[in-house]
Enzyme design. Structure first.
Site, mmCIF file in Angstrom:
data_model
loop_
_atom_site.group_PDB
_atom_site.id
_atom_site.type_symbol
_atom_site.label_atom_id
_atom_site.label_comp_id
_atom_site.label_asym_id
_atom_site.label_seq_id
_atom_site.Cartn_x
_atom_site.Cartn_y
_atom_site.Cartn_z
ATOM 1 N N GLU A 1 0.833 -1.212 0.000
ATOM 2 C CA GLU A 1 0.000 0.000 0.000
ATOM 3 C C GLU A 1 0.867 1.261 0.000
ATOM 4 O O GLU A 1 0.392 2.370 0.263
ATOM 5 C CB GLU A 1 -0.956 -0.025 1.199
ATOM 6 C CG GLU A 1 -1.918 -1.213 1.194
ATOM 7 C CD GLU A 1 -3.128 -1.045 0.268
ATOM 8 O OE1 GLU A 1 -3.702 0.042 0.227
ATOM 9 O OE2 GLU A 1 -3.479 -2.032 -0.432
ATOM 10 N N HIS B 1 -4.850 1.587 7.111
ATOM 11 C CA HIS B 1 -3.442 1.914 6.822
ATOM 12 C C HIS B 1 -2.835 2.445 8.115
ATOM 13 O O HIS B 1 -3.531 3.104 8.905
ATOM 14 C CB HIS B 1 -3.330 3.025 5.765
ATOM 15 C CG HIS B 1 -3.705 2.611 4.380
ATOM 16 N ND1 HIS B 1 -4.505 3.378 3.565
ATOM 17 C CD2 HIS B 1 -3.350 1.530 3.650
ATOM 18 C CE1 HIS B 1 -4.649 2.778 2.393
ATOM 19 N NE2 HIS B 1 -3.964 1.645 2.416
ATOM 20 N N CYS C 1 -3.211 11.218 3.420
ATOM 21 C CA CYS C 1 -3.505 10.288 2.314
ATOM 22 C C CYS C 1 -3.294 10.972 0.977
ATOM 23 O O CYS C 1 -2.960 10.331 -0.014
ATOM 24 C CB CYS C 1 -4.958 9.838 2.334
ATOM 25 S SG CYS C 1 -5.428 8.947 3.780
HETATM 26 N N1 LIG Z 1 -4.886 6.107 4.322
HETATM 27 C C1 LIG Z 1 -4.456 6.416 3.126
HETATM 28 N N2 LIG Z 1 -3.224 6.615 2.924
HETATM 29 N N3 LIG Z 1 -5.288 6.446 2.061
HETATM 30 C C2 LIG Z 1 -6.694 6.470 2.100
HETATM 31 C C3 LIG Z 1 -7.244 5.704 0.973
HETATM 32 C C4 LIG Z 1 -8.741 5.661 0.966
HETATM 33 C C5 LIG Z 1 -9.280 4.730 -0.073
HETATM 34 N N4 LIG Z 1 -10.736 4.879 -0.181
HETATM 35 C C6 LIG Z 1 -11.396 4.372 -1.238
HETATM 36 O O1 LIG Z 1 -10.843 3.797 -2.138
HETATM 37 C C7 LIG Z 1 -12.914 4.534 -1.218
HETATM 38 C C8 LIG Z 1 -13.525 4.539 -2.605
HETATM 39 C C9 LIG Z 1 -15.010 4.361 -2.577
HETATM 40 O O2 LIG Z 1 -15.518 3.651 -1.691
HETATM 41 O O3 LIG Z 1 -15.694 4.906 -3.476
HETATM 42 C C10 LIG Z 1 -8.924 3.288 0.263
HETATM 43 O O4 LIG Z 1 -9.652 2.658 1.029
HETATM 44 O O5 LIG Z 1 -7.897 2.799 -0.231
#
Ligand SMILES: N=C(N)NCCC[C@H](NC(=O)CCC(=O)O)C(=O)O
Length: 448
Positions: A175, A251, A372
């Site tokens: 990730e 994460h 993020c």
């Molecule tokens: N914490 C960090 N670094 N990044 C956050 C990422 C959020 C992302 N949300 C999404 O992909 C949601 C998309 C949706 O449900 O439409 C994920 O879960 O991978």
């Protein structure tokens, strides 16, 4: 004066930003699924943060969004015909797959790649490995375009080395920088690379979460450390507490953040906190007293409050030696326990002296806070001079991108709109123009 710096490259939110509930284990994504989104507001909220940090003197870059809906992925899954026929078939027979290939999730560039600065690598170049993001289909289709955009941004092979993503299989679930922190004295010097993983893939007897997936494996981090040519004594691994993953900490950057000589983390973040501290201090070496371990106790802020407010999904930025600012989302101000804690933190004697709050509600509703949205790239002066300058935020670019958003983005998007062939045309038209603004060349399939 040391001119090495940490640049932040934020993901520009794409025209198809929407809420589809795609991320099992990410509480915000699941809670907001089926709500209408506002792509225009989302992109503008991100631009405001980028511009504010550039105005404060930080080096701030922009990473372009990806081509969405991603027709090549739909073709690979057996849909055929013209682009609009493909959209219609996918909407009818596999709406969730259409939502997945339409997600603007590449905005969360903390997941774009793992970056090792030149001070840490054997060949003295900055190394990039795009994250395979294999745990979620909608994110697993990001790494090729991410790699192309990173290459177009950090072109000069004398300074920058680009690797392919790790094999796309759970064993090497990666990730990226969301689970990677670099500690150092000065940004150009040898630092410590701290890799946090959710589980060991090849040791089935080791602890792992029971309810939600551990997206990132130890073996993925070890592979990245090897290919970036890191010095083993300067690499530290720590396992996330499986219970916090099960509570929604998908994460590590939802429960810890670090910069230079400061590690700011929650008491329950790690499986073995004592070992994490001991290993980091051992790698830090002499002058251990100058390394700040800022542990937030559960009594002050619960894990639930961390997830709700995204306290730790903050940017910890240096304004010189021993003076850091913490960039947090508005949700922190609205959470009494978190806000009280933050006020006591800046009043105390940690290196964190100021809190800056940004409204990132559109991204937050999908589980993406300030941290993020950015990929950190520590750079020497020569490396800064070698990167693509058209991607750097300044008054002109800010204005240009706002005008571009106004021209191409919608202010409401429902999941059902993803089937609209006009949205695909709008998105491609916007991105084609963006590659010219950011001088990226042809990075999208539709441009080839
Ligand atoms: N914490 C960090 N670094 N990044 C956050 C990422 C959020 C992302 N949300 C999404 O992909 C949601 C998309 C949706 O449900 O439409 C994920 O879960 O991978």
């Amino acid at each position: 004066m040391n001119h090495a710096t940490e640049a932040n490259f934020d993901g520009l939110v794409g025209p198809t930003h929407n809420y589809s509930g795609l991320s099992f284990g990410n509480v915000a994504s699941l809670n907001n699924s089926a709500r209408p989104s506002n792509p225009k507001a989302a992109a503008k909220q991100g631009l405001v943060k980028m511009k504010a940090l550039a105005d404060l003197g930080f080096v701030q870059g922009v990473l372009a969004p990806h081509e969405r809906p991603h027709i090549p992925s739909l073709r690979r899954l057996g849909f055929s015909g013209s682009d609009s026929e493909i959209l219609a078939q996918a909407a009818k027979h596999a709406p969730k797959i259409l939502a997945a290939v339409s997600s603007a999730s590449c905005m969360w560039t903390a997941n774009a790649a793992t970056v090792s600065p030149s001070g840490d690598t054997q060949d003295g170049r900055v190394h990039f490995t795009p994250a395979n993001l294999v745990n979620k289909f909608h994110r697993s289709i990001e790494h090729e375009t991410t790699g192309a955009i990173l290459k177009a941004t950090f072109k000069d092979e004398k300074h920058f080395a680009h690797h392919s993503a790790l094999p796309s299989v759970d064993h090497f679930g990666d990730e990226g920088a969301a689970n990677h922190t670099r500690f150092c004295d000065q940004y150009n010097e040898q630092g410590i690379e701290f890799f946090v993983y959710g589980m060991s893939a090849f040791d089935m007897s080791s602890p792992r979460p029971a309810k939600f997936p551990a997206r990132h494996t130890l073996e993925a981090s070890q592979a990245v450390a090897r290919s970036h040519g890191l010095t083993p004594s300067q690499v530290v691994y720590a396992q996330q507490n499986p219970d916090v993953i099960d509570a929604g900490v998908f994460h590590n950057d939802v429960i810890a953040v670090g910069n230079r000589n400061a590690h700011f983390y929650h008491q329950e973040a790690f499986l073995d906190t004592a070992k994490m501290k001991q290993d980091l201090l051992a790698a830090w070496g002499e002058r251990a007293s100058e390394f700040h371990l800022i542990e937030v106790p559960t009594d002050a802020v619960s894990v639930q409050d961390c997830i709700q407010s995204y306290l730790f999904n903050s940017q910890l930025l240096s304004r010189g030696d021993n003076d850091m600012v913490l960039v947090v989302p508005g949700e922190c101000e609205n959470n009494p326990a978190v806000w009280a804690y933050l006020n006591s933190l800046v009043a105390g004697n940690s290196p964190i002296t100021e809190i800056k709050v940004f409204d990132l509600k559109q991204s937050m509703s999908n589980g993406g806070g300030p941290a993020c949205l950015r990929l950190r790239v520590a750079l020497t002066q020569a490396e800064q001079a070698a990167l693509n300058p058209a991607t750097l935020m300044n008054d002109t670019l800010f204005q240009r991108l706002n005008t571009w958003v106004d021209a191409h983005y919608r202010d409401t998007l429902h999941e059902a709109d993803l089937a609209d062939p006009q949205l695909l045309i709008e998105s491609r038209t916007a991105l084609d123009e963006l590659t010219k603004i950011l001088e990226l060349g042809s990075v999208y399939e539709f441009q080839k």
